[in-house]
Design an enzyme around this catalytic site. Sequence first.
Site, PDB file in Angstrom:
ATOM      1  N   LYS A   1       0.798  -1.232   0.000  1.00 46.63           N
ATOM      2  CA  LYS A   1       0.000   0.000   0.000  1.00 46.63           C
ATOM      3  C   LYS A   1       0.827   1.276   0.000  1.00 46.63           C
ATOM      4  O   LYS A   1       0.291   2.354  -0.235  1.00 46.63           O
ATOM      5  CB  LYS A   1      -0.853   0.038   1.281  1.00 46.63           C
ATOM      6  CG  LYS A   1      -1.952  -0.981   1.359  1.00 46.63           C
ATOM      7  CD  LYS A   1      -2.687  -0.916   2.687  1.00 46.63           C
ATOM      8  CE  LYS A   1      -2.029  -1.747   3.764  1.00 46.63           C
ATOM      9  NZ  LYS A   1      -2.044  -3.177   3.579  1.00 46.63           N
TER      10      LYS A   1
ATOM     11  N   GLU B   1      -5.944  -4.413  -6.377  1.00 47.65           N
ATOM     12  CA  GLU B   1      -7.100  -4.963  -5.660  1.00 47.65           C
ATOM     13  C   GLU B   1      -6.740  -5.350  -4.230  1.00 47.65           C
ATOM     14  O   GLU B   1      -7.521  -5.146  -3.307  1.00 47.65           O
ATOM     15  CB  GLU B   1      -7.649  -6.184  -6.415  1.00 47.65           C
ATOM     16  CG  GLU B   1      -8.905  -6.790  -5.812  1.00 47.65           C
ATOM     17  CD  GLU B   1     -10.058  -5.798  -5.778  1.00 47.65           C
ATOM     18  OE1 GLU B   1     -10.621  -5.510  -6.846  1.00 47.65           O
ATOM     19  OE2 GLU B   1     -10.376  -5.294  -4.679  1.00 47.65           O
TER      20      GLU B   1
ATOM     21  N   LYS C   1      -5.333   2.399   3.956  1.00 50.40           N
ATOM     22  CA  LYS C   1      -6.453   1.852   3.170  1.00 50.40           C
ATOM     23  C   LYS C   1      -7.497   2.926   2.888  1.00 50.40           C
ATOM     24  O   LYS C   1      -8.018   3.036   1.775  1.00 50.40           O
ATOM     25  CB  LYS C   1      -7.090   0.672   3.918  1.00 50.40           C
ATOM     26  CG  LYS C   1      -6.157  -0.535   4.003  1.00 50.40           C
ATOM     27  CD  LYS C   1      -6.773  -1.646   4.850  1.00 50.40           C
ATOM     28  CE  LYS C   1      -5.797  -2.808   4.986  1.00 50.40           C
ATOM     29  NZ  LYS C   1      -6.268  -3.814   5.967  1.00 50.40           N
TER      30      LYS C   1
ATOM     31  N   GLY D   1      -5.706 -12.652   5.259  1.00 47.22           N
ATOM     32  CA  GLY D   1      -5.113 -13.938   4.978  1.00 47.22           C
ATOM     33  C   GLY D   1      -4.314 -13.883   3.697  1.00 47.22           C
ATOM     34  O   GLY D   1      -4.721 -13.257   2.724  1.00 47.22           O
TER      35      GLY D   1
END
Lengths: 364, 364
Positions: B135, B157, B233, B343
Amino acid sequence: MKRVPVIVFGVGGVGQALLRQIVNGRLATAVRNQIQFDVVAAADRKSLAWEPEGLSDAQLLGIIEAKQMGLPANPESGRQTRISGERPSNRDILDFAPAAELENVIVVDVTAQAGMEPIIDRALQLGYGVVLANKKALAGPWETAQNYFNHPRIRHESTVGGGQPVIATLRTLLDTNDPIYRIEGQLSGTLGFICGQLDQGVSFSQAVAQAKTNGFTEPDPREDLGGQDVIRKVMILGRMAGWPLEAADIVVESLYPAAMAALSVAEFMRETAVLDEPMRQRVEAAAAEGDVLRYVAELEAGRGTVGLKAIPANSPLANLKYISFRSGRYHDEPLLIGGKGAGVEMTAAGVLGDMIDLVREGQF
Amino acid sequence: MKRVPVIVFGVGGVGQALLRQIVNGRLATAVRNQIQFDVVAAADRKSLAWEPEGLSDAQLLGIIEAKQMGLPANPESGRQTRISGERPSNRDILDFAPAAELENVIVVDVTAQAGMEPIIDRALQLGYGVVLANKKALAGPWETAQNYFNHPRIRHESTVGGGQPVIATLRTLLDTNDPIYRIEGQLSGTLGFICGQLDQGVSFSQAVAQAKTNGFTEPDPREDLGGQDVIRKVMILGRMAGWPLEAADIVVESLYPAAMAALSVAEFMRETAVLDEPMRQRVEAAAAEGDVLRYVAELEAGRGTVGLKAIPANSPLANLKYISFRSGRYHDEPLLIGGKGAGVEMTAAGVLGDMIDLVREGQF
């Protein structure tokens, strides 16, 4: 800038919303996606507006206005070329495009008609892209429908979930080799509304009448209450997941008895009151256990059930319209898409997204 | 069949999962998507495995095995060309590809490193596709980061939602000209776990220790508890939505006081016990109102907050990890994506989906 001719079959609620979104989004789509969609034809059952250079925005808005006044899609006031005499056949409408030397056409089916398969087949044969909001071809007999799944030039996001990214999500799971084990969801906005009314003590007949008045049901509410629309959605998802389902593989609970199938719509609406008491008892029995009734579709290993199910009233899924997937990777907690999965604007947006996707992937 | 050379930076948990998914999905990807991904280079901080024809599946599995034994990514047993002496720089790794006459390369960043911007820039300059699970470049200062949003050869994504279709959904809304009004969600799997433990009466310090033991936190749990990862995010989503956010536009609540920032990790873990009593009081105060505490991000009109919020315990959103969008079309009920958003397998699948998407769109 890529100019893309578009033929639209169906100028009902979704078709009108699509035309409006094309007009209102024209500048944004040009800037963001470098695409200009030219609607070269818009046809309803009775009439056709046609212009090989693309109908003007004023003409498209005129069509919407005319439809909303209950007139056919080809208003006299428009400047579009009128087809003289009878409306041509769908097949002839498709074949005008090559005659007009149009290439890379996208054909959109936003009708609710059965029997569109020959049109889809012809469009594919001509090398066109096809965007379906109409579920019927995809949910027809597998022998025919199988040609339409995984076809690089067909998109159908709006067939399930009303424009929410349900099909795109399932496609990504499959593309990344994640086997689908279970699909579950509340797939009918109409039945979701009715179940919500039942929670609040409204009688079944009143809830159905209210849904019909609000325009949430098909003209004949039995098409919703019988679960046929939900079955179509389940079949589309299940077939994408790899199961060659037929309608007989889905066990469906109809919310009205078979004896009421022969009634006229008006008679049916009067007779629904006889269903109130048994439904009230079911709702109360569920409530006594802390549950609410929801019309749920469940599909696993190629067999499915569609019907009323008691769900704990305090579970997240009781108060959310959703579709969920359990897969190899999402095995303990499913992947879930939720939200308002109904409405012509969302459905039209799903169609527009599919059109952009087809152009972006250069698939036609 | 399209052969696509891939350079992978990062062979940690996500990188290993990605290599395994490429190997295990090779046949399926070939059949379904007509693509063969040739991993020509896989680099961690210290070593490099490199083979211009593509590392063999045995070599890729060997790299995973070597990493899992804590060895560098270039096992002696492999047949790949070893770079003699020092590991070459990232820039040199990129530039090998044109030297080896490879074209249409995809560069994958599954590291957690800061400072990858020059590598992204160089890759774009070479005409490569870029897939980011990292990110940091997208959440850096807007002046640099703005080049990476809406770039036709960048996909990301897996930066938000751990591989759930969050970015794809937002992209579709924007593509179909739906203005975004509000973004909300529980964006941290780690903090979601800790909040769930608090609900059950576990103390804050025990919940943090458990999350660390389970491998849910960064090696230094303060990176999670301070909300930095959530801010990144939020910034990525908000910037996509059209707001040129900087980190200062987000008000963040850290779950530890600034005074504890200077401690070593071991000291910090011991000291967290002092936070137990104030947190217990907050949890109990919320419970008295029928609420639970959740670490929620909210963003509206270019300003956001990230922190603990009391939510009715019986609301669908209390027990669901989710991200939701309110937009022009989804104004009354938001569009919602939920499920296990964490995960390495999901994150790697998101990366693989992006790789397929880049090839499908012919964007590089």
